[in-house]
Design a protein around this motif. Structure first.
Motif, short mmCIF file in Angstrom:
data_model
loop_
_atom_site.label_atom_id
_atom_site.label_comp_id
_atom_site.label_asym_id
_atom_site.label_seq_id
_atom_site.Cartn_x
_atom_site.Cartn_y
_atom_site.Cartn_z
N ARG A 69 -3.49 34.96 -0.09
CA ARG A 69 -3.60 33.72 0.69
C ARG A 69 -5.03 33.34 1.04
NH1 ARG A 69 1.34 34.18 5.15
NH2 ARG A 69 3.07 34.13 3.64
N GLN A 70 -5.91 34.33 1.16
CA GLN A 70 -7.24 34.01 1.67
C GLN A 70 -8.38 34.35 0.72
OE1 GLN A 70 -8.09 34.89 5.77
NE2 GLN A 70 -5.96 35.32 6.22
N LEU A 71 -8.17 35.25 -0.21
CA LEU A 71 -9.30 35.76 -1.00
C LEU A 71 -9.25 35.32 -2.47
CD1 LEU A 71 -9.47 39.43 0.36
CD2 LEU A 71 -10.71 37.41 1.16
N ARG A 72 -8.10 35.38 -3.07
CA ARG A 72 -8.02 35.17 -4.52
C ARG A 72 -8.35 33.74 -4.88
NH1 ARG A 72 -5.16 33.92 -9.07
NH2 ARG A 72 -3.73 32.57 -7.90
N LEU A 73 -9.16 33.58 -5.92
CA LEU A 73 -9.53 32.26 -6.42
C LEU A 73 -8.61 31.87 -7.57
CD1 LEU A 73 -13.43 32.43 -6.50
CD2 LEU A 73 -11.98 31.39 -4.78
N SER A 74 -8.32 30.60 -7.65
CA SER A 74 -7.58 30.08 -8.79
C SER A 74 -8.49 30.09 -10.02
CB SER A 74 -7.11 28.66 -8.50
OG SER A 74 -6.75 28.00 -9.71
N PRO A 75 -8.10 30.75 -11.10
CA PRO A 75 -8.93 30.72 -12.31
C PRO A 75 -9.18 29.30 -12.80
CG PRO A 75 -7.21 32.39 -12.50
CD PRO A 75 -6.90 31.59 -11.27
N HIS A 76 -8.20 28.43 -12.60
CA HIS A 76 -8.34 27.04 -13.01
C HIS A 76 -9.47 26.35 -12.25
CE1 HIS A 76 -7.32 22.82 -13.58
NE2 HIS A 76 -7.10 22.69 -12.29
N VAL A 77 -9.45 26.48 -10.92
CA VAL A 77 -10.46 25.82 -10.10
C VAL A 77 -11.83 26.45 -10.34
CG1 VAL A 77 -11.14 25.26 -7.74
CG2 VAL A 77 -8.73 25.23 -8.38
N LEU A 78 -11.89 27.78 -10.41
CA LEU A 78 -13.16 28.45 -10.66
C LEU A 78 -13.75 28.03 -12.00
CD1 LEU A 78 -15.29 30.50 -9.76
CD2 LEU A 78 -13.89 32.29 -10.81
N GLY A 79 -12.90 27.95 -13.02
CA GLY A 79 -13.39 27.53 -14.33
C GLY A 79 -13.95 26.12 -14.31
N HIS A 80 -13.28 25.19 -13.63
CA HIS A 80 -13.78 23.82 -13.52
C HIS A 80 -15.12 23.79 -12.77
CE1 HIS A 80 -10.67 20.64 -14.62
NE2 HIS A 80 -10.28 21.76 -15.18
N SER A 81 -15.21 24.55 -11.68
CA SER A 81 -16.43 24.55 -10.88
C SER A 81 -17.60 25.10 -11.68
CB SER A 81 -16.22 25.37 -9.61
OG SER A 81 -15.17 24.82 -8.82
N LYS A 82 -17.39 26.22 -12.37
CA LYS A 82 -18.48 26.80 -13.15
C LYS A 82 -18.93 25.88 -14.28
CE LYS A 82 -16.55 30.82 -14.06
NZ LYS A 82 -16.38 32.24 -14.49
N ALA A 83 -17.98 25.24 -14.93
CA ALA A 83 -18.34 24.32 -16.02
C ALA A 83 -19.14 23.14 -15.48
CB ALA A 83 -17.08 23.84 -16.73
N HIS A 84 -18.73 22.60 -14.33
CA HIS A 84 -19.44 21.45 -13.78
C HIS A 84 -20.84 21.85 -13.32
CE1 HIS A 84 -19.59 17.38 -12.44
NE2 HIS A 84 -19.81 17.71 -11.18
N VAL A 85 -20.97 23.01 -12.68
CA VAL A 85 -22.29 23.49 -12.26
C VAL A 85 -23.18 23.68 -13.48
CG1 VAL A 85 -23.49 25.50 -11.32
CG2 VAL A 85 -21.55 24.52 -10.09
N GLY A 86 -22.62 24.25 -14.54
CA GLY A 86 -23.42 24.47 -15.74
C GLY A 86 -23.96 23.17 -16.33
N ARG A 87 -23.14 22.12 -16.37
CA ARG A 87 -23.61 20.85 -16.93
C ARG A 87 -24.71 20.22 -16.07
NH1 ARG A 87 -18.02 20.30 -18.49
NH2 ARG A 87 -17.49 19.46 -16.42
N VAL A 88 -24.52 20.25 -14.76
CA VAL A 88 -25.52 19.64 -13.89
C VAL A 88 -26.84 20.40 -13.93
CG1 VAL A 88 -26.06 19.03 -11.51
CG2 VAL A 88 -23.75 18.65 -12.38
N VAL A 89 -26.79 21.74 -13.85
CA VAL A 89 -28.01 22.53 -13.88
C VAL A 89 -28.71 22.39 -15.23
CG1 VAL A 89 -28.92 24.89 -13.81
CG2 VAL A 89 -27.20 24.16 -12.15
N ALA A 90 -27.95 22.30 -16.32
CA ALA A 90 -28.57 22.12 -17.64
C ALA A 90 -29.35 20.82 -17.70
CB ALA A 90 -27.49 22.16 -18.72
N GLU A 91 -28.80 19.76 -17.13
CA GLU A 91 -29.51 18.47 -17.11
C GLU A 91 -30.81 18.59 -16.30
OE1 GLU A 91 -29.04 15.54 -18.41
OE2 GLU A 91 -27.02 15.61 -19.27
N LEU A 92 -30.74 19.23 -15.15
CA LEU A 92 -31.92 19.35 -14.30
C LEU A 92 -32.99 20.22 -14.95
CD1 LEU A 92 -33.27 18.71 -11.61
CD2 LEU A 92 -32.09 20.67 -10.61
N VAL A 93 -32.59 21.32 -15.54
CA VAL A 93 -33.56 22.22 -16.18
C VAL A 93 -34.19 21.54 -17.38
CG1 VAL A 93 -33.77 24.36 -17.50
CG2 VAL A 93 -32.51 24.36 -15.35
N ARG A 94 -33.39 20.78 -18.14
CA ARG A 94 -33.94 20.08 -19.29
C ARG A 94 -34.98 19.05 -18.87
NH1 ARG A 94 -29.52 18.00 -20.91
NH2 ARG A 94 -28.87 19.87 -22.05
#
Length: 467
Positions: A69-94
């Motif tokens: 109830r309090q600790l486990r992350l949804s793999p679906h939500v975590l995967g979306h978050s990591k993918a979105h972070v990766g795209r934004v950071v890649a744009e900024l670093v580029r």
């Protein structure tokens, strides 16, 4: 009739009859004991065993519910978050790399890539996928060499510190770089982490405008940068782009590559009120080696291994217990039992015994082993850095020579004995009282917020529960 005869016989007869009565009582008691023992030997439950099994089952139920109830992350939500972070950071670093390209070795620049580190990428993050850590490697001019400084007594206790010293005979054409990014230490120029961090913050701010314009349909982004602190990128996805509407913060960490997937990063302050660490010193980041070890453990351990789940539950119990502590120990509790300390204890314990013992059905036993191991480390005031000078690592986890030859570091050296003793007491008390603490300190503000359904829900339901 026998009672009537006994009553008529008088006091002497009654006294004589007491002996058979006592013998009969003793035989009856012995018979009951034999019957109970025979029942136990035949597989019948013993009252004590029933109570022990019930207590263990109740503890496991409380821990499993707390985790789900309090600790486990949804793999679906975590995967979306990591993918979105990766795209934004890649744009900024580029963008930052393109604007930072200058001829000659007189300025810093970005290497052009980034390295994902931290619990979100090691599958033991808890509660919500809203915080991420990213290393951003920099390009440096030549003639800078790492110089471990632990033996000199500089820098914070419990940390491996290193200087980047200019070699003797630094060419004159490098003088502008030395004046802009170096400080003097013991008569030699050393790369300043403070000056590099200040440049890094300003450089990202200058590139943010162009990136914000390109990403305006995906998300709104901003960058917060305080003097002496790591810059944090804030990402708020647009409702029509990302199905999981979670605002995310990303710590961008300037990193100096040492080779072999090792990096130097600026040392964080030892506390909120502590002065900044010496600018000429850098901390060692071995996150890639930790990720390799975790990958090897995943291959060797049972498919249903609970070692990461144990780490998540222990982090969750630590955070709950903090709610009932008063300052200054409340802050010390989080520093002594930092996530890095808990992870180091887990690594050490995992390599002490057979990995088959970490099967999911032994969750409570292994979690208790981890608590007791950490309790003993706190009492002894010793928990060594897992990679520095560790000769007992598996051969499959190859370490760079720099780590093999480094002097060992005690992660608990920064804390005094009374603080560690109190932490050990509170840790074991937290474990014994875990179900009660979960009930007492859990509240709706710790629960994961309900997520907006999206077209990926069906896929998420098909994903395994374990991470």
């Amino acid at each position: 009739m026998q009672a009537l005869r006994g009553g008529a016989a008088g006091e002497g007869a009654a006294e004589a009859g007491s002996v058979p009565f006592l013998k009969g009582s003793a035989l009856l008691l012995l018979g009951c004991l034999l019957a109970r023992c025979c029942g136990a030997a035949g597989g019948g439950p013993r009252p004590g065993g029933v109570r022990a099994a019930g207590a263990a089952g109740s503890r496991r139920s409380a821990l499993e519910t707390f985790y789900a109830r309090q600790l486990r992350l949804s793999p679906h939500v975590l995967g979306h978050s990591k993918a979105h972070v990766g795209r934004v950071v890649a744009e900024l670093v580029r963008a930052a790399k393109a604007q930072g390209l200058q001829p000659g070795p007189l300025a810093l620049s970005l290497r052009g890539d980034f390295v994902r580190i931290g619990s979100a990428y090691e599958q033991h993050k808890v509660r919500s996928p809203d915080c991420f850590d990213i290393l951003v490697p920099l390009r440096l001019p030549p003639h800078l060499e790492p110089q471990p400084r632990r033996a000199d007594g500089l820098g914070p206790h419990g940390a491996f510190v290193c200087g980047l010293r200019a070699r003797a005979g630094w060419p004159r054409r490098y003088r502008p770089f030395a004046e802009g990014f170096c400080v003097e230490l013991q008569g030699r120029s050393h790369l300043s982490s403070g000056l590099v961090l200040r440049w890094f913050q300003g450089h990202l701010q200058r590139c943010l405008g162009a990136v914000r314009y390109r990403l305006q349909e995906r998300c709104r982004i901003s960058l917060s940068a305080c003097p002496g602190r790591l810059p944090t990128l804030h990402i708020l996805p647009c409702s029509d782009y990302v199905c999981c509407h979670i605002s995310m913060s990303v710590r961008l960490i300037p990193a100096i590559p040492l080779g072999d997937a090792l990096y130097l990063t600026a040392l964080p302050p030892e506390g909120p009120q502590a002065p900044p660490a010496p600018e000429a010193l850098w901390g060692l980041n071995a996150s890639r080696q930790e990720q390799r070890l975790l990958s090897w453990l995943k291959e060797q351990a049972p498919a249903s291994s609970c070692h990461l789940k144990c780490l998540q539950i222990l982090k969750g119990l630590r955070d709950l217990r903090r709610q009932g502590l008063e300052e200054p120990f409340c802050s010390q509790w989080g520093q002594v039992l930092s996530s890095y300390v808990l992870k180091t204890a887990l690594f050490s314990l995992l390599l002490q015994g057979p990995l088959d013992a970490w099967d999911e059905r032994f969750l409570v036993e292994r979690l208790e082993d981890l608590v007791l191991y950490l309790r003993d480390c706190l009492r002894k005031q010793v928990l060594m850095h897992f990679f520095l000078g560790n000769a007992s690592l598996p051969e499959a986890v190859a370490l760079p020579r720099f780590l093999k030859e480094a002097a060992p570091v005690n992660l608990l050296a920064a804390f005094d004995g009374p603080t560690l003793d109190l932490a050990a007491f509170q840790l074991i008390n937290t474990w014994f009282q875990a179900p009660h603490i979960i009930r007492m300190y859990s509240s709706p503000r710790y629960l994961r917020p309900a997520l907006t359904p999206c077209r990926h829900v069906a896929e998420a339901r098909q994903e395994p529960l374990g991470e």
